[in-house]
Design a protein around this motif. Structure first.
Motif, mmCIF file in Angstrom:
data_model
loop_
_atom_site.group_PDB
_atom_site.id
_atom_site.type_symbol
_atom_site.label_atom_id
_atom_site.label_comp_id
_atom_site.label_asym_id
_atom_site.label_seq_id
_atom_site.Cartn_x
_atom_site.Cartn_y
_atom_site.Cartn_z
ATOM 1 N N LEU A 68 -5.260 0.112 10.033
ATOM 2 C CA LEU A 68 -5.874 1.381 9.626
ATOM 3 C C LEU A 68 -5.067 2.563 10.142
ATOM 4 N N LEU A 69 -4.506 2.401 11.354
ATOM 5 C CA LEU A 69 -3.677 3.467 11.909
ATOM 6 C C LEU A 69 -2.403 3.636 11.070
ATOM 7 N N SER A 70 -1.837 2.517 10.663
ATOM 8 C CA SER A 70 -0.638 2.571 9.818
ATOM 9 C C SER A 70 -0.958 3.255 8.495
ATOM 10 N N ILE A 71 -2.121 2.937 7.938
ATOM 11 C CA ILE A 71 -2.516 3.542 6.660
ATOM 12 C C ILE A 71 -2.795 5.041 6.848
ATOM 13 N N LEU A 72 -3.343 5.409 8.008
ATOM 14 C CA LEU A 72 -3.558 6.834 8.309
ATOM 15 C C LEU A 72 -2.208 7.574 8.344
ATOM 16 N N TYR A 73 -1.232 6.953 8.996
ATOM 17 C CA TYR A 73 0.130 7.531 9.029
ATOM 18 C C TYR A 73 0.656 7.700 7.601
ATOM 19 N N GLN A 74 0.445 6.658 6.792
ATOM 20 C CA GLN A 74 0.915 6.713 5.399
ATOM 21 C C GLN A 74 0.209 7.837 4.632
ATOM 22 N N LEU A 75 -1.067 8.025 4.923
ATOM 23 C CA LEU A 75 -1.812 9.086 4.241
ATOM 24 C C LEU A 75 -1.209 10.458 4.564
ATOM 25 N N PHE A 76 -0.824 10.643 5.834
ATOM 26 C CA PHE A 76 -0.190 11.917 6.200
ATOM 27 C C PHE A 76 1.172 12.063 5.522
ATOM 28 N N GLU A 77 1.866 10.956 5.362
ATOM 29 C CA GLU A 77 3.142 11.031 4.636
ATOM 30 C C GLU A 77 2.887 11.398 3.177
ATOM 31 N N SER B 209 -7.570 6.133 -3.568
ATOM 32 C CA SER B 209 -6.762 4.990 -4.034
ATOM 33 C C SER B 209 -6.304 4.148 -2.850
ATOM 34 N N MET B 210 -5.853 4.835 -1.790
ATOM 35 C CA MET B 210 -5.386 4.104 -0.602
ATOM 36 C C MET B 210 -6.535 3.358 0.057
ATOM 37 N N ALA B 211 -7.708 3.980 0.056
ATOM 38 C CA ALA B 211 -8.875 3.326 0.661
ATOM 39 C C ALA B 211 -9.199 2.044 -0.096
ATOM 40 N N GLY B 212 -9.106 2.113 -1.436
ATOM 41 C CA GLY B 212 -9.348 0.927 -2.260
ATOM 42 C C GLY B 212 -8.365 -0.175 -1.914
ATOM 43 N N MET B 213 -7.085 0.189 -1.813
ATOM 44 C CA MET B 213 -6.057 -0.818 -1.487
ATOM 45 C C MET B 213 -6.268 -1.353 -0.067
ATOM 46 N N ALA B 214 -6.696 -0.465 0.833
ATOM 47 C CA ALA B 214 -6.921 -0.874 2.225
ATOM 48 C C ALA B 214 -8.050 -1.903 2.311
ATOM 49 N N VAL B 215 -9.091 -1.696 1.508
ATOM 50 C CA VAL B 215 -10.219 -2.642 1.516
ATOM 51 C C VAL B 215 -9.737 -4.020 1.070
ATOM 52 N N GLN C 247 1.543 10.012 20.585
ATOM 53 C CA GLN C 247 2.453 9.855 19.438
ATOM 54 C C GLN C 247 1.709 10.100 18.118
ATOM 55 N N VAL C 248 0.468 9.634 18.075
ATOM 56 C CA VAL C 248 -0.346 9.836 16.871
ATOM 57 C C VAL C 248 -0.525 11.340 16.623
ATOM 58 N N PHE C 249 -0.874 12.070 17.672
ATOM 59 C CA PHE C 249 -1.074 13.521 17.534
ATOM 60 C C PHE C 249 0.223 14.221 17.131
ATOM 61 N N PHE C 250 1.332 13.755 17.708
ATOM 62 C CA PHE C 250 2.618 14.374 17.384
ATOM 63 C C PHE C 250 2.928 14.216 15.900
ATOM 64 N N VAL C 251 2.732 13.006 15.380
ATOM 65 C CA VAL C 251 3.038 12.741 13.960
ATOM 66 C C VAL C 251 2.124 13.560 13.050
ATOM 67 N N ILE D 52 0.856 -1.199 0.000
ATOM 68 C CA ILE D 52 0.000 0.000 0.000
ATOM 69 C C ILE D 52 0.894 1.252 0.000
ATOM 70 N N TYR D 53 1.962 1.192 0.796
ATOM 71 C CA TYR D 53 2.869 2.344 0.875
ATOM 72 C C TYR D 53 3.547 2.602 -0.474
ATOM 73 N N VAL D 54 4.135 1.557 -1.045
ATOM 74 C CA VAL D 54 4.908 1.739 -2.292
ATOM 75 C C VAL D 54 3.997 2.240 -3.423
#
Lengths: 234, 258
Positions: free
Chosen positions: B140-149, B116-122, B230-234, B63-65
């Motif tokens: 989902l939290l990891s994907i949220l982090y990726q979305l912010f990246e 697109s990420m939501a599609g891959m996440a599903v 940590q989530v808020f910090f990121v 999902i990240y790549v």
């Protein structure tokens, strides 16, 4: 009214527009003529706020067009327009219309404009499939989507077949009758002669004539007089 | 923030979203992503009892790549194409400022990447559930982090495209991604070097975004707890970077002759 005072544009050491001044009264159809590279497009871009002048001022209805609020009352059709290929004609017009505020944004309004420019039938086709003439028409449609008081057209009749040109000229005339101030660049002098109340002639960034067509042509054809004037200076 | 500002940004974002989701290349990338995700099932099946771990680990990495590919590919040409093809003449001759355009482009592309990420996440969640892993909420939290990246990368590519061509913007972005994920390693590597090298690397460390902060894939695959602070910090880190990058992009774009 359009007021241009000592307007200049310099790129590096090259002066493209050199201290031009013009006053165009409300309701006038003004043809801005000149040979290729004279600075017409650079001028029109400054008039609609796309470029900042190096010096001098522009006032459209008394306001500075670089202030984005001023552009609520401006319509602009660029030369040889490119489009967002993946949008349909209707979507593109609605997108442009939605960027104006306190204007009619209803579907009916957009459909009426498409009818007015002869693009109603093709409204749901992707723009990438349009012919050059259809692209000119849709570009013209977006220029009038906000019912502008001041309309700036850069080579609006380019690429249109005779029927398309006749149609667009008819719309320009009707807009003029509604009291719109219309400023357009063109190198099709026959059409300019037919449409304009006044002309300005730009050569190497300087105005060599501005005023009524009749005073310039002195009984000759506009094209004949235009070529003679430019050749005299070169 | 007035209503004109919001309306313009929304209109441009909507248009950008439509343009990008209708791009056939996006579907090409997503088709590859789908094939890759299904391939993780096979890799899981030959992993000697580590099926779920392999699927989770490779799935999140996939999902990240693929998100990076979509972001960099679409982002690097997003503004440049408007300038080169002069479609922005239609936009900036209307009551729209340069800031409205940049922000509209940013949010429009972010929406496309998010979809697109939501599609891959599903697909990922379905595969994990299919393999008996239940609902992988930590992913989902990891994907949220990726979305912010990705949001940060979109801001970065928009910033680059105010002064460079798409290919150069892409190279810059790839370089920043690579260095951004290696900053901690880089700092450790120069710990015993001379003062000049240390100052230089420290400068790079503080200038470039530390993208490793957005990578919690390992923590997720090992079900490690992640503190809310940590989530808020990121998120705050990403938002600050995005605001700075977009502000610089707007400034540079305003100086540019169109």
């Amino acid at each position: 009214m359009i007021e241009i005072r000592n307007l200049s544009k310099v790129f590096g050491e090259h002066t493209v527009v050199d201290g031009i001044s013009l006053t165009i009264k409300k309701g006038t159809v003004f043809g801005f003529l000149g040979p290729n590279g004279a600075g017409k497009t650079t001028t029109i871009k400054m008039l609609v706020g796309l470029d900042k002048p190096s010096s001098g001022t522009v006032r459209i209805g008394g306001k500075d067009p670089t202030e984005y609020h001023t552009r609520e009352s401006i319509g602009f059709m660029p030369e040889m327009p490119s489009f967002y290929d993946h949008l349909t004609g209707y979507e593109f017009l609605a997108f442009c219309g939605d960027l104006f505020h306190a204007k009619d944004k209803s579907r009916n309004h957009y459909l009426n404009i498409l009818k007015r420019v002869g693009m109603f039938e093709a409204k749901d086709e992707m723009i990438k499939n349009y012919s050059k003439g259809m692209k000119q028409r849709i570009a013209f449609a977006q220029a009038i989507v906000n019912d502008p008081d001041h309309l700036f057209l850069d080579e609006p009749l380019d690429g249109l077949d005779p029927i398309g040109r006749r149609e667009l000229k008819r719309i320009i005339k009707s807009l003029s009758e509604e009291g719109k101030t219309i400023f357009f660049n063109s190198h099709i002098l026959f059409d300019t002669e037919e449409l304009c109340d006044e002309i300005g002639i730009l050569n190497r960034g300087s105005i060599i004539y501005s005023g009524p067509i009749k005073d310039f042509t002195k009984g000759r054809q506009l094209e004949e007089q235009f070529v003679a004037s430019i050749e005299k200076l070169s | 923030m007035n209503s004109i500002f919001l309306q313009n940004v929304f209109t441009i974002a909507k248009n950008t979203f439509k343009e990008t989701v209708r791009n056939k290349i996006l579907y090409g990338i997503l088709a590859f992503a789908l094939v890759y995700m299904l391939f993780t099932l096979f890799l899981g099946s030959i992993s000697l009892g580590e099926d779920l771990h392999v699927i989770r680990s490779l799935g999140l990495a996939g999902i990240y790549v693929f998100s990076v590919i979509i972001t960099v590919f679409l982002g690097s040409s997003l503004l440049y194409r408007e300038i080169e093809r002069k479609t922005l003449y239609f936009v900036l001759s209307k009551p729209v400022s340069h800031a409205h355009l940049i922000l509209g482009k940013f949010f429009g592309l972010l929406a496309s990447v998010a979809v697109s990420m939501a599609g891959m996440a599903v697909i990922y969640l379905s595969l994990v559930a299919f393999e008996g892993g239940g609902f992988d909420s930590l992913a989902l939290l990891s994907i949220l982090y990726q979305l912010f990246e990705m949001a940060l990368l979109i801001a970065l590519t928009i910033f680059f495209s105010t002064f460079s061509m798409p290919l150069i913007s892409t190279l810059y972005a790839v370089l920043v991604i690579y260095i951004g994920h290696s900053l901690d390693l880089l700092m450790n590597a120069v710990a015993k070097s001379g003062v000049f090298v240390q100052v230089l690397v420290k400068g790079i460390y503080y200038l470039l975004p530390n993208l490793a902060k957005f990578d919690i894939r390992n923590l997720v695959t090992y079900d490690t707890h992640i503190a809310l602070s940590q989530v808020f910090f990121v998120i705050a880190y990403a938002v600050v970077y995005i605001v700075v990058l977009l502000s610089m992009a707007i400034f540079l774009f305003e100086q540019r002759e169109l």
